[in-house]
Every structure is written in structure tokens, then in C-alpha cells.
Design an enzyme around this catalytic site. Structure first.
Site, PDB file in Angstrom:
ATOM      1  CG  MET A   1     -11.669  -2.965   5.542  1.00  0.00           C
ATOM      2  SD  MET A   1     -10.196  -2.585   4.563  1.00  0.00           S
ATOM      3  CE  MET A   1      -9.179  -1.662   5.731  1.00  0.00           C
TER       4      MET A   1
ATOM      5  CG  HIS B   1      -3.959  -1.519  -1.470  1.00  0.00           C
ATOM      6  ND1 HIS B   1      -5.092  -2.260  -1.748  1.00  0.00           N
ATOM      7  CD2 HIS B   1      -4.287  -0.718  -0.427  1.00  0.00           C
ATOM      8  CE1 HIS B   1      -6.055  -1.919  -0.915  1.00  0.00           C
ATOM      9  NE2 HIS B   1      -5.604  -0.971  -0.098  1.00  0.00           N
TER      10      HIS B   1
ATOM     11  CG  HIS C   1      -9.258   0.233  -0.130  1.00  0.00           C
ATOM     12  ND1 HIS C   1      -8.611  -0.023   1.064  1.00  0.00           N
ATOM     13  CD2 HIS C   1     -10.581   0.189   0.145  1.00  0.00           C
ATOM     14  CE1 HIS C   1      -9.509  -0.199   2.018  1.00  0.00           C
ATOM     15  NE2 HIS C   1     -10.713  -0.065   1.487  1.00  0.00           N
TER      16      HIS C   1
ATOM     17  N   GLY D   1      -8.691   4.059   7.387  1.00  0.00           N
ATOM     18  CA  GLY D   1      -8.444   5.487   7.573  1.00  0.00           C
ATOM     19  C   GLY D   1      -6.969   5.820   7.691  1.00  0.00           C
ATOM     20  CG  PHE D   2      -5.413   6.941  10.219  1.00  0.00           C
ATOM     21  CD1 PHE D   2      -4.919   8.202   9.911  1.00  0.00           C
ATOM     22  CD2 PHE D   2      -6.694   6.832  10.752  1.00  0.00           C
ATOM     23  CE1 PHE D   2      -5.690   9.340  10.141  1.00  0.00           C
ATOM     24  CE2 PHE D   2      -7.470   7.960  10.983  1.00  0.00           C
ATOM     25  CZ  PHE D   2      -6.972   9.222  10.676  1.00  0.00           C
ATOM     26  N   GLY D   3      -2.699   4.189   7.902  1.00  0.00           N
ATOM     27  CA  GLY D   3      -1.744   3.088   7.860  1.00  0.00           C
ATOM     28  C   GLY D   3      -1.175   2.864   9.253  1.00  0.00           C
ATOM     29  N   GLY D   4      -0.525   1.757   9.432  1.00  0.00           N
ATOM     30  CA  GLY D   4       0.200   1.513  10.675  1.00  0.00           C
ATOM     31  C   GLY D   4      -0.647   1.193  11.883  1.00  0.00           C
TER      32      GLY D   4
ATOM     33  CB  SER E   1      -0.883   0.018   1.248  1.00  0.00           C
ATOM     34  OG  SER E   1      -1.354   1.335   1.453  1.00  0.00           O
TER      35      SER E   1
ATOM     36  CG  MET F   1     -11.185   3.260   2.499  1.00  0.00           C
ATOM     37  SD  MET F   1      -9.585   3.159   3.298  1.00  0.00           S
ATOM     38  CE  MET F   1      -8.536   3.294   1.858  1.00  0.00           C
TER      39      MET F   1
ATOM     40  CG  MET G   1      -8.244   7.173   2.737  1.00  0.00           C
ATOM     41  SD  MET G   1      -7.398   7.152   4.330  1.00  0.00           S
ATOM     42  CE  MET G   1      -6.513   5.588   4.209  1.00  0.00           C
TER      43      MET G   1
ATOM     44  CG  ASP H   1      -6.149  -2.796   3.444  1.00  0.00           C
ATOM     45  OD1 ASP H   1      -5.068  -2.526   3.990  1.00  0.00           O
ATOM     46  OD2 ASP H   1      -6.785  -1.989   2.721  1.00  0.00           O
ATOM     47  N   GLY H   2      -4.753  -4.226   6.508  1.00  0.00           N
ATOM     48  CA  GLY H   2      -4.621  -3.573   7.805  1.00  0.00           C
ATOM     49  C   GLY H   2      -3.839  -4.420   8.798  1.00  0.00           C
ATOM     50  N   GLY H   3      -2.679  -3.917   9.188  1.00  0.00           N
ATOM     51  CA  GLY H   3      -1.888  -4.624  10.199  1.00  0.00           C
ATOM     52  C   GLY H   3      -1.321  -5.944   9.729  1.00  0.00           C
TER      53      GLY H   3
ATOM     54  CG  ASP I   1      -5.066   2.466   1.029  1.00  0.00           C
ATOM     55  OD1 ASP I   1      -6.024   1.682   0.949  1.00  0.00           O
ATOM     56  OD2 ASP I   1      -3.934   2.133   1.431  1.00  0.00           O
TER      57      ASP I   1
ATOM     58  N   GLY J   1       1.280  -2.042   4.207  1.00  0.00           N
ATOM     59  CA  GLY J   1       1.837  -0.709   3.998  1.00  0.00           C
ATOM     60  C   GLY J   1       3.021  -0.461   4.906  1.00  0.00           C
TER      61      GLY J   1
HETATM   62  C1  DX5 Z   1      -6.153   1.460   5.840  1.00  0.00           C
HETATM   63  C2  DX5 Z   1      -5.773   1.251   4.398  1.00  0.00           C
HETATM   64  C3  DX5 Z   1      -4.664   0.304   4.240  1.00  0.00           C
HETATM   65  C4  DX5 Z   1      -3.382   0.699   4.870  1.00  0.00           C
HETATM   66  C5  DX5 Z   1      -2.762  -0.556   5.389  1.00  0.00           C
HETATM   67  O1  DX5 Z   1      -7.227   2.294   5.920  1.00  0.00           O
HETATM   68  O2  DX5 Z   1      -6.872   0.756   3.667  1.00  0.00           O
HETATM   69  O3  DX5 Z   1      -4.474  -0.116   2.900  1.00  0.00           O
HETATM   70  O4  DX5 Z   1      -2.480   1.338   4.015  1.00  0.00           O
HETATM   71  O5  DX5 Z   1      -1.643  -0.197   6.047  1.00  0.00           O
HETATM   72  P1  DX5 Z   1      -0.883  -1.047   7.125  1.00  0.00           P
HETATM   73  O6  DX5 Z   1      -0.335  -2.255   6.440  1.00  0.00           O
HETATM   74  O7  DX5 Z   1       0.159  -0.093   7.562  1.00  0.00           O
HETATM   75  O8  DX5 Z   1      -1.862  -1.409   8.222  1.00  0.00           O
HETATM   76 ZN    ZN Z   2      -6.439  -0.183   1.675  1.00  0.00          ZN
END
Ligand code: DX5
Ligand code: ZN
Length: 221
Positions: free
Chosen positions: A137, A33, A66, A142-145, A8, A68, A37, A175-177, A35, A197
């Protein structure tokens, strides 16, 4: 089943985006990927058509977009023209999901539907035949990490069973973590496409990290 790794770019260094994407390619990424938003569906703003087009310029890899956003249909045409390979919309923002998926396909893209952690899989049970991809999900978007939500594996397992029962060949994406610790359980639960990501882009050796993630997706004989 073969695992696909989808870095991502949300966690990439945007001042060096072309290099970051080249690095993903060299590391063996299967998809990029992206994102999108809108600050309404999720409390964060990212990018849109111009960034998709810019990424399209620098890679041959499929672009997994993706959305959002609320009213995702407002962007389908522009994103398809910009070079999206697939577009995934959120069931929570798609009251006319079947029509919206059909429109994505009409534009020549793969159609995906996403479910937030609190959204039951029944949100997609009537449109399985329309899906090229189902995104479960594993964080609230909403956020990475963010931290992987424990217990997501059970939902992925149920999603896999639902797709198999329907005879669907749709991809099952998470997707996520997603990191070295969580990917194995997700793979065993039946996911085949892994967005990651933070783990990839903050690694000392991002290319090697893609390989490390993939290595954990093997089925023991
Ligand atoms: C979250 C995004 C993800 C995000 C994943 O809202 O949809 O695609 O970038 O990031 P990580 O891998 O850092 O959780
Ligand atoms: Zn995503």
C-alpha cells in the site's frame, strides 16, 4: 516484465458502472480492482458480493478484489462464487495468514497479501511460497484520491528483492496515489501491477489516461 494497469472502481461513477468498466476495457486495462471496505478495518464502507457479481456480468477482465475488512475469511466463498479472480487480504487483519491464503486458493482464486504503509515486509516473509500477489500500500487504505506516501519506492524495491530472492513469481502490486508522476518510480522499483482510481476516473480522457500510465512503465535499454 510487463506492467499491468488495474483501475479501481472506487472512483467510478456508480450510476454508470457498466459504462465505466467498458471504458476501462477499451482503454486496455488488465484487471478491474474492486475495493471492499467494512467500516471496521478502515473507516469507510463500500460494497460486497452483489457488486462483484454485477461487475462479473459485464466484463471478462480478471477481478482483483482487495478486502479491507476484518475477518476476511467470512467472505471468501461468497466472493469466489460472485466471480472474483483474486482476493487480497491485509496482513494486519489476518492472524492465520497462511491458512487464509490457502483457503483462497482452494476456492480457485489467486491469493494476495497486503501490507499497510506502517507494516514491515516481514509480515509476509514466512508465506512467500503461498503468495500469488503481494500488495504494497502506498497510502493508508480507506479512501480514493489520497496523496502517495513519499518513500514508498524504497519499500517496493525491498519487496521486489525479497520476492526475487525467494524465487517467487508473485505479482508485486501497488495501490494508492498512483498517477503519471509516481508510476515511473514504482515501476523502476520493481512493481508490476498498478492500481489507479482517482487519476483514471477523473481524467478528461480516462481511456487515454490508462495508456499514459502504461507508457511510463518502460525499461530504458
Ligand atoms: C485505497 C484503495 C485504493 C484506491 C486507490 O484504500 O485500496 O484501491 O481506490 O485510489 P487512488 O488511485 O485514487 O489513490
Ligand atoms: Zn485497493
Amino acid at each position: 516484465m510487463i506492467a499491468r494497469i488495474a483501475p479501481s472502481i472506487l472512483s467510478a461513477d456508480f450510476s454508470r458502472l457498466a459504462e465505466e468498466i467498458a471504458m476501462c476495457e477499451a482503454g486496455g486495462a488488465d484487471l478491474i480492482h474492486i475495493d471492499v471496505m467494512d467500516g471496521r478495518f478502515v473507516p469507510n464502507l463500500t460494497f460486497g458480493t452483489k457488486v462483484i457479481a454485477a461487475v462479473r456480468e459485464v466484463t471478462e477482465l480478471p477481478l482483483d478484489v482487495h478486502l479491507m475488512v476484518v475477518q476476511p475469511e467470512n467472505y471468501f466463498e461468497d466472493f469466489a462464487k460472485a466471480g472474483a479472480t483474486g482476493m487480497t487480504i491485509h496482513t494486519e487483519a489476518a492472524p492465520h495468514l497462511q491458512r487464509q491464503l490457502a483457503r483462497i486458493k482452494e476456492l480457485g482464486c489467486k491469493a494476495g497479501a497486503a501490507v499497510n504503509p506502517a507494516t514491515p515486509l516481514t509480515a509476509v516473509s514466512e508465506v512467500l511460497g503461498d503468495l500469488d500477489l503481494l500488495l504494497v500500500m502506498t497510502v493508508n487504505p480507506g479512501f480514493g484520491g489520497q496523496q502517495f506516501i513519499a518513500g514508498s519506492n524504497g519499500k517496493v524495491r525491498r519487496a521486489r528483492a525479497m520476492l526475487d530472492k525467494a524465487g517467487s513469481s508473485a505479482s508485486l502490486e501497488v495501490d494508492g496515489g498512483v498517477d503519471r508522476a509516481t508510476i515511473r518510480g514504482l515501476w523502476e522499483a520493481g512493481a508490476d501491477t498498478f492500481v489507479s482510481g482517482n487519476t483514471i476516473f477523473t481524467a478528461q480522457d480516462p481511456q487515454g489516461e490508462i495508456e499514459e500510465l502504461r507508457k511510463r512503465c518502460v525499461t530504458d535499454a
